[in-house]
Structure formats: structure tokens, C-alpha cells
Design a protein around this motif. Structure first.
Motif, PDB file in Angstrom:
ATOM      1  N   LYS A 195       0.821  -1.219   0.000  1.00 57.96           N
ATOM      2  CA  LYS A 195       0.000   0.000   0.000  1.00 57.96           C
ATOM      3  C   LYS A 195       0.853   1.266   0.000  1.00 57.96           C
ATOM      4  O   LYS A 195       0.605   2.189  -0.784  1.00 57.96           O
ATOM      5  N   SER A 196       1.852   1.319   0.871  1.00 60.64           N
ATOM      6  CA  SER A 196       2.668   2.532   0.967  1.00 60.64           C
ATOM      7  C   SER A 196       3.498   2.741  -0.296  1.00 60.64           C
ATOM      8  O   SER A 196       3.677   3.880  -0.744  1.00 60.64           O
ATOM      9  N   THR A 197       3.987   1.662  -0.872  1.00 62.05           N
ATOM     10  CA  THR A 197       4.769   1.775  -2.109  1.00 62.05           C
ATOM     11  C   THR A 197       3.904   2.318  -3.236  1.00 62.05           C
ATOM     12  O   THR A 197       4.323   3.199  -3.998  1.00 62.05           O
ATOM     13  N   LEU A 198       2.691   1.804  -3.348  1.00 59.47           N
ATOM     14  CA  LEU A 198       1.775   2.276  -4.383  1.00 59.47           C
ATOM     15  C   LEU A 198       1.369   3.728  -4.122  1.00 59.47           C
ATOM     16  O   LEU A 198       1.303   4.536  -5.064  1.00 59.47           O
ATOM     17  N   ALA A 199       1.129   4.090  -2.862  1.00 65.78           N
ATOM     18  CA  ALA A 199       0.785   5.484  -2.537  1.00 65.78           C
ATOM     19  C   ALA A 199       1.928   6.419  -2.914  1.00 65.78           C
ATOM     20  O   ALA A 199       1.715   7.500  -3.475  1.00 65.78           O
ATOM     21  N   ALA A 200       3.155   6.002  -2.611  1.00 66.41           N
ATOM     22  CA  ALA A 200       4.324   6.821  -2.971  1.00 66.41           C
ATOM     23  C   ALA A 200       4.402   7.011  -4.479  1.00 66.41           C
ATOM     24  O   ALA A 200       4.634   8.123  -4.977  1.00 66.41           O
ATOM     25  N   ALA A 201       4.213   5.932  -5.220  1.00 66.71           N
ATOM     26  CA  ALA A 201       4.290   6.002  -6.677  1.00 66.71           C
ATOM     27  C   ALA A 201       3.182   6.889  -7.244  1.00 66.71           C
ATOM     28  O   ALA A 201       3.408   7.654  -8.198  1.00 66.71           O
ATOM     29  N   MET A 202       1.990   6.813  -6.689  1.00 72.45           N
ATOM     30  CA  MET A 202       0.887   7.651  -7.173  1.00 72.45           C
ATOM     31  C   MET A 202       1.178   9.125  -6.959  1.00 72.45           C
ATOM     32  O   MET A 202       0.902   9.962  -7.826  1.00 72.45           O
ATOM     33  N   MET A 203       1.750   9.468  -5.794  1.00 69.74           N
ATOM     34  CA  MET A 203       2.118  10.867  -5.573  1.00 69.74           C
ATOM     35  C   MET A 203       3.145  11.315  -6.611  1.00 69.74           C
ATOM     36  O   MET A 203       3.056  12.429  -7.157  1.00 69.74           O
ATOM     37  N   LEU A 204       4.094  10.462  -6.913  1.00 73.04           N
ATOM     38  CA  LEU A 204       5.140  10.807  -7.879  1.00 73.04           C
ATOM     39  C   LEU A 204       4.634  10.848  -9.313  1.00 73.04           C
ATOM     40  O   LEU A 204       5.339  11.329 -10.203  1.00 73.04           O
ATOM     41  N   ARG A 205       3.411  10.371  -9.538  1.00 72.36           N
ATOM     42  CA  ARG A 205       2.789  10.438 -10.865  1.00 72.36           C
ATOM     43  C   ARG A 205       1.648  11.450 -10.916  1.00 72.36           C
ATOM     44  O   ARG A 205       0.851  11.435 -11.833  1.00 72.36           O
ATOM     45  N   GLY A 206       1.567  12.333  -9.919  1.00 74.62           N
ATOM     46  CA  GLY A 206       0.634  13.448 -10.041  1.00 74.62           C
ATOM     47  C   GLY A 206      -0.549  13.455  -9.106  1.00 74.62           C
ATOM     48  O   GLY A 206      -1.314  14.437  -9.093  1.00 74.62           O
ATOM     49  N   PHE A 207      -0.755  12.421  -8.325  1.00 74.96           N
ATOM     50  CA  PHE A 207      -1.817  12.452  -7.322  1.00 74.96           C
ATOM     51  C   PHE A 207      -1.366  13.290  -6.134  1.00 74.96           C
ATOM     52  O   PHE A 207      -0.172  13.376  -5.827  1.00 74.96           O
ATOM     53  N   ARG A 208      -2.326  13.883  -5.447  1.00 79.74           N
ATOM     54  CA  ARG A 208      -2.027  14.583  -4.193  1.00 79.74           C
ATOM     55  C   ARG A 208      -2.111  13.590  -3.051  1.00 79.74           C
ATOM     56  O   ARG A 208      -3.103  12.859  -2.908  1.00 79.74           O
ATOM     57  N   LEU A 209      -1.077  13.556  -2.238  1.00 75.23           N
ATOM     58  CA  LEU A 209      -1.044  12.662  -1.088  1.00 75.23           C
ATOM     59  C   LEU A 209      -1.715  13.327   0.106  1.00 75.23           C
ATOM     60  O   LEU A 209      -1.364  14.453   0.475  1.00 75.23           O
ATOM     61  N   LEU A 210      -2.687  12.651   0.693  1.00 73.96           N
ATOM     62  CA  LEU A 210      -3.248  13.081   1.968  1.00 73.96           C
ATOM     63  C   LEU A 210      -2.624  12.286   3.110  1.00 73.96           C
ATOM     64  O   LEU A 210      -2.372  12.837   4.173  1.00 73.96           O
ATOM     65  N   SER A 211      -2.403  10.992   2.884  1.00 77.14           N
ATOM     66  CA  SER A 211      -1.745  10.170   3.887  1.00 77.14           C
ATOM     67  C   SER A 211      -1.454   8.805   3.293  1.00 77.14           C
ATOM     68  O   SER A 211      -2.176   8.344   2.401  1.00 77.14           O
ATOM     69  N   ASP A 212      -0.403   8.149   3.771  1.00 78.37           N
ATOM     70  CA  ASP A 212      -0.196   6.753   3.382  1.00 78.37           C
ATOM     71  C   ASP A 212      -0.564   5.829   4.534  1.00 78.37           C
ATOM     72  O   ASP A 212      -0.507   4.614   4.387  1.00 78.37           O
ATOM     73  N   GLU A 213      -0.952   6.377   5.673  1.00 80.92           N
ATOM     74  CA  GLU A 213      -1.171   5.573   6.880  1.00 80.92           C
ATOM     75  C   GLU A 213      -2.582   5.696   7.431  1.00 80.92           C
ATOM     76  O   GLU A 213      -3.190   4.709   7.820  1.00 80.92           O
ATOM     77  N   PHE A 214      -3.113   6.912   7.469  1.00 79.87           N
ATOM     78  CA  PHE A 214      -4.424   7.177   8.066  1.00 79.87           C
ATOM     79  C   PHE A 214      -5.371   7.763   7.026  1.00 79.87           C
ATOM     80  O   PHE A 214      -5.104   8.833   6.486  1.00 79.87           O
ATOM     81  N   GLY A 215      -6.459   7.049   6.783  1.00 80.60           N
ATOM     82  CA  GLY A 215      -7.567   7.654   6.070  1.00 80.60           C
ATOM     83  C   GLY A 215      -8.442   8.344   7.103  1.00 80.60           C
ATOM     84  O   GLY A 215      -9.152   7.676   7.872  1.00 80.60           O
ATOM     85  N   VAL A 216      -8.376   9.676   7.161  1.00 76.77           N
ATOM     86  CA  VAL A 216      -9.050  10.426   8.227  1.00 76.77           C
ATOM     87  C   VAL A 216     -10.407  10.885   7.699  1.00 76.77           C
ATOM     88  O   VAL A 216     -10.506  11.840   6.919  1.00 76.77           O
ATOM     89  N   LEU A 217     -11.447  10.212   8.140  1.00 76.28           N
ATOM     90  CA  LEU A 217     -12.801  10.438   7.644  1.00 76.28           C
ATOM     91  C   LEU A 217     -13.600  11.203   8.702  1.00 76.28           C
ATOM     92  O   LEU A 217     -13.711  10.768   9.847  1.00 76.28           O
ATOM     93  N   ARG A 218     -14.123  12.380   8.294  1.00 74.29           N
ATOM     94  CA  ARG A 218     -14.970  13.144   9.210  1.00 74.29           C
ATOM     95  C   ARG A 218     -16.395  12.599   9.123  1.00 74.29           C
ATOM     96  O   ARG A 218     -17.054  12.743   8.090  1.00 74.29           O
ATOM     97  N   PRO A 219     -16.899  11.979  10.177  1.00 78.71           N
ATOM     98  CA  PRO A 219     -18.212  11.334  10.075  1.00 78.71           C
ATOM     99  C   PRO A 219     -19.347  12.320   9.863  1.00 78.71           C
ATOM    100  O   PRO A 219     -20.357  11.979   9.238  1.00 78.71           O
ATOM    101  N   GLU A 220     -19.194  13.560  10.351  1.00 80.66           N
ATOM    102  CA  GLU A 220     -20.297  14.518  10.226  1.00 80.66           C
ATOM    103  C   GLU A 220     -20.434  15.081   8.820  1.00 80.66           C
ATOM    104  O   GLU A 220     -21.503  15.559   8.429  1.00 80.66           O
ATOM    105  N   THR A 221     -19.372  15.046   8.031  1.00 80.99           N
ATOM    106  CA  THR A 221     -19.418  15.597   6.673  1.00 80.99           C
ATOM    107  C   THR A 221     -19.165  14.549   5.587  1.00 80.99           C
ATOM    108  O   THR A 221     -19.512  14.768   4.429  1.00 80.99           O
ATOM    109  N   GLY A 222     -18.515  13.447   5.950  1.00 82.06           N
ATOM    110  CA  GLY A 222     -18.212  12.409   4.975  1.00 82.06           C
ATOM    111  C   GLY A 222     -17.007  12.693   4.112  1.00 82.06           C
ATOM    112  O   GLY A 222     -16.724  11.941   3.177  1.00 82.06           O
TER     113      GLY A 222
END
Length: 319
Positions: free
Chosen positions: A147-174
Motif C-alpha cells: 500500500k505505501s509503495t503504491l501510494a508513494a508512486a501515485m504521488m510521484l505520478r501526479g496524485f495529491r497525497l493526503l496520507s499513506d497511513e491514516f484515512g481520516v474520515l470526518r463522520p459529520e461531513t463524509g
């Protein structure tokens, strides 16, 4: 036009070190702000290299910190025999000391521990999160899946990285908010990412840690500058690296996707109905796919395709 504060890499080292030593250095991750105190030069040097894209916070942001941490030398007799570093939060030491040279991975794991233990106002998914515009891809998987390797590669190909470890989901807004940290690359992944892109800024290699050999890929400027920008869940991926395997993806039924995503959560069992509803809403809004891959660029192309189709509201057959 607002004047932006300098990035950490733009400062002289003595400025970083003075702020660390005085306990004035604040790191804004998005979902949390951490104030750091350390008199260890080796730690301050590693911090500047791996957090180089981060900007000094504005004065209003620096006034409050969620966590106050220290990375220091122990004061016990063993410290005179073998150089060590210890991590403290609010005066509490949750881990045994690490070798002095490994102060940065100790800090990284310490911040993860603080956030995972205390940030229960959010649903914390064990997932990488990356975005294109406001569309977020959630990549949930257990350790060792790539997962972390793929996340790193995606950032290096133009995706914006929010996190490679925590998907931080706000339950009140989604929506998903950043918990942006350097990507922890382990063992063979370090050289894989180093060879993958000449844009990869990788910090020092720490050998023989409790998780093997570890190095940290610095977040890029675009990710650091968007640390306060939330994204909406658009696609859920359950990745699994298999050496030499052909690319394969298939859509998962909602009940299976829900079970996998809830299983890959740090605090689902603590949140009860709040966690259930938040994850159910993600699965209702997002198609979910299992993705098996061996080639990073092929996997990224397929994720791009799945994200585009999800945005159009059309289904994608397995390949």
C-alpha cells in the motif's frame, strides 16, 4: 496576494535546530498539529530533509498544538553506554528508547501512536488516501500489501497525497482530511521508489529497525500546500502486490467492501454506530475494487481509469 511562510528546506539548519531545541517547531499535518522539542542535531537534520516541503505555520496556526512531543536522550545510566533516543508526549514515554541514529523513525511512529490513540473524533481507516482535485481514492490494506509503495508512486505520478497511513474520515461531513506525513518505505520498497522517479526525495536509510530497513519519502510541494484541502471519497481500492503477477482488478459487492474497510480501521470498534454509518456511506457512494498488481505504472493507470469511471457513474468490468 498572501505572503507564504518559508518551507522547512528553505531555512538555514541552525534556524530549524533552534526552534526544535526551544520547543517552538510546529508541524501542521492537516488533521493535527504537533509541537516538537528536541536537542538532537541528528533528528533535526532528518526532520528538515523529510519535511522539507512543509511550511512554517502561520502565527494563528502555531498558537495551538494537538500534541506536544519531545525526542531526547534518556537520562538513565545506559544512555552513557549506548547512545539512545526516547519519545515523550506530555511527559509520558510510550515506547522503549531507540538507538540515537533512529530518532526520526521513532518520532514518526510516535506521532502515529498519538494520533491513532487520541483522534477518535474521526473514523481512522488504515489506508492510504490520494486525490485528484476533490476526488479521493481510499487504498485500504493490511501491512505487507504494498500500500505505501503504491501510494508513494501515485504521488510521484501526479496524485495529491493526503496520507499513506491514516484515512481520516470526518463522520459529520463524509469528507477526508489530510494527515500528511513522509511515506515510510520498508526494505525493497526503498530502492523500488528510488528507481521509479528522479523526483523522489528520500531521507536517510535506517537499518535494523523493528520493521526492517526504513527510509522516508518526503511529501511533495503540491501535497504540502494542500494540507488543509479536504477531498470527497470517490473510489475504494484494496491493493495487493504480487511479484510477477498480471494486473487484475475486480469489483467487490458492497457487503464485502464494507467488511474489508471496517476491518482496516483503527477505531471502528470504538465508535459504534458512528463508525458503522460513516463507512456504510463511503461504500454506498464509492465503487470498491480488489487490485492485484506487480507493475506500479500499470496499477496507477488502472486506478486512474477506475476513478474516471466512478466519477462518470458507470461501472468498470474486471480486466
Amino acid at each position: 496576494m498572501a505572503v507564504l511562510n518559508p518551507r522547512l528546506r528553505e531555512l538555514q539548519f541552525h534556524e530549524i535546530f533552534q526552534q526544535c531545541r526551544a520547543g517552538h517547531l510546529a508541524i501542521v499535518y492537516g488533521a493535527a498539529t504537533v509541537r516538537v522539542r528536541s536537542s538532537l542535531k541528528v533528528f533535526a537534520q532528518s526532520l528538515q530533509s523529510t519535511y522539507g516541503a512543509f511550511r512554517l505555520p502561520q502565527s494563528s496556526q502555531a498558537k495551538f498544538a494537538d500534541y506536544h512531543v519531545e525526542v531526547t536522550r534518556p537520562r538513565n545510566p545506559r544512555a552513557f553506554i549506548r547512545s539512545q533516543s526516547q519519545f515523550r508526549i506530555d511527559g509520558i514515554q510510550p515506547f522503549d528508547p531507540f538507538p540515537l541514529a533512529n530518532a526520526l523513525p521513532l518520532f514518526e511512529w510516535g506521532v502515529n501512536w498519538c494520533f491513532g490513540q487520541r483522534a477518535n473524533q474521526y473514523v481512522l481507516l488504515h489506508a492510504g488516501v490520494l486525490a485528484k482535485g476533490k476526488r479521493a481514492v481510499i487504498m485500504a490494506a493490511p501491512p505487507g500489501s504494498g500500500k505505501s509503495t503504491l501510494a508513494a508512486a501515485m504521488m510521484l505520478r501526479g496524485f495529491r497525497l493526503l496520507s499513506d497511513e491514516f484515512g481520516v474520515l470526518r463522520p459529520e461531513t463524509g469528507d477526508l482530511i489530510a494527515m500528511l506525513k513522509p511515506v515510510a518505505l520498508k526494505n525493497q520498497s526503498v530502492e523500488v521508489i528510488r528507481a521509479f522517479s528522479d523526483k523522489a526525495v528520500i531521507g536517510p536509510l535506517f537499518t535494523g529497525t523493528r520493521k526492517g530497513d526504513v527510509a522516508h519519502l518526503a511529501a511533495n510541494d503540491a501535497s504540502a500546500d494542500a494540507v488543509h484541502h479536504p477531498a470527497r471519497p470517490a473510489l475504494v481500492i484494496f491493493p495487493a502486490f504480487q511479484a510477477g503477477a498480471a494486473l487484475d482488478s475486480h469489483r467487490l459487492p458492497g457487503k464485502d467492501a464494507f467488511a474489508h474497510l471496517a476491518f482496516n480501521s483503527f477505531n471502528y470498534h470504538l465508535l459504534g454506530a458512528i463508525g458503522f454509518e460513516a463507512i456504510a456511506n463511503v461504500i454506498a457512494a464509492c465503487p470498491a475494487y480488489a487490485l492485484h498488481y506487480s507493475d506500479l505504472d500499470a496499477a496507477i493507470s488502472q486506478i486512474d481509469r477506475l476513478l474516471d469511471k466512478a466519477s462518470e457513474g458507470t461501472s468498470v468490468d474486471a480486466i
